[in-house]
Design an enzyme around this catalytic site. Structure first.
Site, PDB file in Angstrom:
ATOM      1  N   GLU A  91      -6.441  12.556   8.246  1.00 16.74           N
ATOM      2  CA  GLU A  91      -5.529  13.025   8.865  1.00 16.74           C
ATOM      3  C   GLU A  91      -4.426  13.916   8.567  1.00 16.74           C
ATOM      4  O   GLU A  91      -4.580  13.997   7.249  1.00 16.74           O
ATOM      5  CB  GLU A  91      -4.556  11.652   9.428  1.00 16.74           C
ATOM      6  CG  GLU A  91      -5.465  10.685  10.443  1.00 16.74           C
ATOM      7  CD  GLU A  91      -4.777   9.321  10.839  1.00 16.74           C
ATOM      8  OE1 GLU A  91      -4.839   9.014  12.021  1.00 16.74           O
ATOM      9  OE2 GLU A  91      -3.979   8.977   9.927  1.00 16.74           O
ATOM     10  N   CYS A 104       1.476  18.395   6.196  1.00 18.09           N
ATOM     11  CA  CYS A 104       1.081  17.240   5.195  1.00 18.09           C
ATOM     12  C   CYS A 104      -0.316  16.968   5.261  1.00 18.09           C
ATOM     13  O   CYS A 104      -1.024  16.636   6.138  1.00 18.09           O
ATOM     14  CB  CYS A 104       2.003  16.197   5.770  1.00 18.09           C
ATOM     15  SG  CYS A 104       1.556  14.754   4.629  1.00 18.09           S
ATOM     16  N   CYS A 111      -8.134   6.376  -0.329  1.00 19.59           N
ATOM     17  CA  CYS A 111      -7.521   6.501  -1.793  1.00 19.59           C
ATOM     18  C   CYS A 111      -7.908   5.366  -2.489  1.00 19.59           C
ATOM     19  O   CYS A 111      -7.914   4.128  -1.888  1.00 19.59           O
ATOM     20  CB  CYS A 111      -6.158   6.319  -1.505  1.00 19.59           C
ATOM     21  SG  CYS A 111      -5.123   6.712  -3.231  1.00 19.59           S
ATOM     22  N   CYS A 115      -1.972   0.872  -3.758  1.00 15.07           N
ATOM     23  CA  CYS A 115      -0.564   0.718  -3.700  1.00 15.07           C
ATOM     24  C   CYS A 115      -0.367  -0.265  -2.616  1.00 15.07           C
ATOM     25  O   CYS A 115      -1.050  -0.091  -1.571  1.00 15.07           O
ATOM     26  CB  CYS A 115       0.018   1.730  -3.447  1.00 15.07           C
ATOM     27  SG  CYS A 115      -0.199   3.207  -4.693  1.00 15.07           S
ATOM     28  N   CYS A 118       0.872   0.756   1.046  1.00 15.33           N
ATOM     29  CA  CYS A 118       0.440   1.919   1.743  1.00 15.33           C
ATOM     30  C   CYS A 118      -0.938   1.358   2.500  1.00 15.33           C
ATOM     31  O   CYS A 118      -1.910   0.861   2.164  1.00 15.33           O
ATOM     32  CB  CYS A 118       0.144   2.699   0.702  1.00 15.33           C
ATOM     33  SG  CYS A 118      -0.704   4.575   1.266  1.00 15.33           S
ATOM     34  N   LEU A 216       7.717   7.130  -7.783  1.00 12.27           N
ATOM     35  CA  LEU A 216       8.193   6.033  -8.804  1.00 12.27           C
ATOM     36  C   LEU A 216       8.322   4.557  -8.118  1.00 12.27           C
ATOM     37  O   LEU A 216       7.726   3.940  -8.852  1.00 12.27           O
ATOM     38  CB  LEU A 216       9.529   6.693  -9.276  1.00 12.27           C
ATOM     39  CG  LEU A 216       9.954   6.148 -10.451  1.00 12.27           C
ATOM     40  CD1 LEU A 216       9.246   6.443 -11.505  1.00 12.27           C
ATOM     41  CD2 LEU A 216      11.534   6.830 -10.589  1.00 12.27           C
ATOM     42  N   CYS A 334       4.604   8.576   6.460  1.00 10.39           N
ATOM     43  CA  CYS A 334       4.288   8.372   5.137  1.00 10.39           C
ATOM     44  C   CYS A 334       3.531   6.874   4.953  1.00 10.39           C
ATOM     45  O   CYS A 334       4.317   6.193   5.435  1.00 10.39           O
ATOM     46  CB  CYS A 334       5.500   8.263   3.879  1.00 10.39           C
ATOM     47  SG  CYS A 334       6.492   9.888   3.900  1.00 10.39           S
TER      48      CYS A 334
HETATM   49  N1  SAH Z   1      -1.018   9.616  -3.312  1.00 12.62           N
HETATM   50  C1  SAH Z   1       0.190  10.429  -3.417  1.00 12.62           C
HETATM   51  C2  SAH Z   1       0.474  11.214  -2.265  1.00 12.62           C
HETATM   52  C3  SAH Z   1       0.240  10.825  -0.970  1.00 12.62           C
HETATM   53  S1  SAH Z   1       1.098   9.290  -0.523  1.00 12.62           S
HETATM   54  C4  SAH Z   1       1.204   9.525  -3.873  1.00 12.62           C
HETATM   55  O1  SAH Z   1       1.230   8.216  -3.936  1.00 12.62           O
HETATM   56  O2  SAH Z   1       2.254  10.142  -4.112  1.00 12.62           O
HETATM   57  C5  SAH Z   1       2.807  10.218  -0.073  1.00 12.62           C
HETATM   58  C6  SAH Z   1       3.820   9.127  -0.194  1.00 12.62           C
HETATM   59  O3  SAH Z   1       4.010   8.184   0.775  1.00 12.62           O
HETATM   60  C7  SAH Z   1       4.242   8.585  -1.510  1.00 12.62           C
HETATM   61  O4  SAH Z   1       5.620   8.788  -1.975  1.00 12.62           O
HETATM   62  C8  SAH Z   1       4.080   6.964  -1.135  1.00 12.62           C
HETATM   63  O5  SAH Z   1       4.811   6.173  -2.178  1.00 12.62           O
HETATM   64  C9  SAH Z   1       4.733   7.087  -0.013  1.00 12.62           C
HETATM   65  N2  SAH Z   1       4.383   6.004   0.998  1.00 12.62           N
HETATM   66  C10 SAH Z   1       3.211   5.333   0.801  1.00 12.62           C
HETATM   67  N3  SAH Z   1       3.166   4.059   1.650  1.00 12.62           N
HETATM   68  C11 SAH Z   1       4.395   4.157   2.338  1.00 12.62           C
HETATM   69  C12 SAH Z   1       4.807   3.386   3.369  1.00 12.62           C
HETATM   70  N4  SAH Z   1       4.273   2.508   3.960  1.00 12.62           N
HETATM   71  N5  SAH Z   1       6.137   3.656   3.742  1.00 12.62           N
HETATM   72  C13 SAH Z   1       6.823   4.818   3.081  1.00 12.62           C
HETATM   73  N6  SAH Z   1       6.254   5.682   2.301  1.00 12.62           N
HETATM   74  C14 SAH Z   1       5.095   4.976   1.954  1.00 12.62           C
HETATM   75 FE1  SF4 Z   2      -2.953   6.419  -2.536  1.00 14.95          FE
HETATM   76 FE2  SF4 Z   2      -1.155   5.538  -0.880  1.00 14.95          FE
HETATM   77 FE3  SF4 Z   2      -0.678   5.000  -3.305  1.00 14.95          FE
HETATM   78 FE4  SF4 Z   2      -0.563   7.509  -2.530  1.00 14.95          FE
HETATM   79  S1  SF4 Z   2       0.775   5.666  -2.218  1.00 14.95           S
HETATM   80  S2  SF4 Z   2      -1.637   6.775  -4.479  1.00 14.95           S
HETATM   81  S3  SF4 Z   2      -2.074   7.370  -0.902  1.00 14.95           S
HETATM   82  S4  SF4 Z   2      -2.606   4.063  -1.964  1.00 14.95           S
END
Ligand code: SAH
Ligand code: SF4
Length: 344
Positions: A91, A104, A111, A115, A118, A216, A334
């Protein structure tokens, strides 16, 4: 196998053209067709001799992405679902905002970082995107824009961890910033990483054209490694030490992203903790109130908790913006991106 021209850097394309016995500068003309003009066939490249075009048809191809769906949200955000040649999907999200048009981009199908907050992470990992697949997101979205619309900014914040796909991502960034490619200045390109320290150092040392954003998401090692498994491999203390030592260009600041999760990392104490650990790092803060997703057990904080958190950081002198989540209605915000992927 025909080589996909969008997987090549300028130097690699020049070598290919030289290998065909033609003038190297033709590579520059071809680049402009591929990106600036979004050509999808060699026939369109009318300033190349017929013979060269015929040679190219025999040796090379021009990739594209299959545009499966485009969803529009009331706030103007558009979400594109693209099919890759092997059936995976990614996407891409286009966000219009105050005269800017930000794209974006995804860098992996899925991935592997896992996390906990996410949705992309919850879906698992299929594979890295090639540089052609990264660039094609810009090419295909641009083709569908109106005459007055132009992508002004790119953020590598879609699906995937860009620094886990270092070679393809940096090759694509080179073309994004090149006048033969998309001509975006490096200040208009942001790469967001979960904090892979060795690749971060390499990115800055190699002067790859992008700004750096780091997710962070916590002010303590314990909470960070709970939310982000990578935090166990690269501890918070090592991450912060690396940030302090990065030879950033003059006046440039690192952006720290911080997803605010109710009852997990959103207290006033967490905010004060952040002001302590970030001391001495040239940075600014982006607070992202959690986007709730099905299957993810966390909640978004109340607005007053978000404002209280921001206030503590601002009073300590940190530029802190609350990132308005766009496209929530179409799951384009995000952490909500989730193309169907095939297990690796
Ligand atoms: N993998 C990279 C870039 C993609 S994620 C990273 O983690 O930085 C982009 C951003 O979306 C990151 O800052 C992540 O912390 C945030 N993100 C992920 N899941 C989210 C959620 N459920 N709500 C808000 N932000 C989220
Ligand atoms: Fe991967 Fe989502 Fe973590 Fe970014 S926030 S590193 S996309 S699992």
């Amino acid at each position: 196998m025909l080589v996909n021209l969008k997987d090549l850097s300028l130097e690699e394309l020049e070598a290919l053209i030289a290998g065909l016995g033609k003038e190297r500068y033709r590579a520059r003309q071809i680049m402009k067709w591929l990106y600036g003009r979004g050509a999808s066939s060699f026939e369109e490249m009318t300033d190349l001799a017929k013979e060269l075009r015929a040679e190219l048809v025999r040796t090379a191809r021009i990739s594209s992405l299959e545009s499966l769906t485009i969803e529009r949200s009331g706030d103007g955000t558009r979400k594109y679902l693209f099919g890759l040649e092997d059936g995976n999907q990614v996407e891409t999200v286009l966000i219009p905002d105050e005269g800017r048009l930000t794209l974006c981009i995804s860098t992996q199908a899925g991935c592997a970082m896992g996390c906990r907050f996410c949705l992309t992470g919850a879906g698992g990992f299929a594979r890295d995107l090639t540089s052609g697949e990264i660039l094609d997101q810009i090419v295909v979205v641009t083709r569908g824009l109106g005459p007055d619309e132009r992508i002004s900014n790119c953020v590598l914040m879609g699906m995937g961890e860009p620094l886990a796909n270092y070679d393809s991502v940096t090759k694509a960034l080179g073309i994004m910033a090149s006048d033969l490619g998309f001509g975006l200045s490096r200040r208009r390109i942001t790469l967001s990483t979960v904090g892979l320290i060795p690749q971060m150092k390499r990115l800055v040392a190699e002067r790859v054209p992008c700004r750096l954003a780091i997710s962070l998401n916590a002010s303590t090692q314990k909470v960070r490694s709970y939310l982000m498994p990578i935090g166990s491999r690269y501890p918070l203390s090592a991450l912060l030490a690396a940030c302090r030592a990065l030879p950033l260009p003059p006046r440039e600041r690192i952006t720290f992203e911080y997803v605010l999760i109710q009852g997990v990392n959103d207290s006033e104490g967490d905010a004060r903790g952040l002001t302590q650990i970030l001391r001495g790092i040239r940075c600014k803060m982006n607070l992202i109130p959690l986007n709730e997703c099905p299957g993810i057990a966390f909640r978004r904080p109340q607005e007053k908790a978000v404002l209280r958190f921001q206030k503590v950081l601002m009073e300590a002198g940190y530029t802190t913006i609350i990132r308005e989540s766009r496209g929530g209605a179409i799951s384009a915000a995000c952490g909500q991106l989730q193309g169907r992927i095939r297990g690796s």
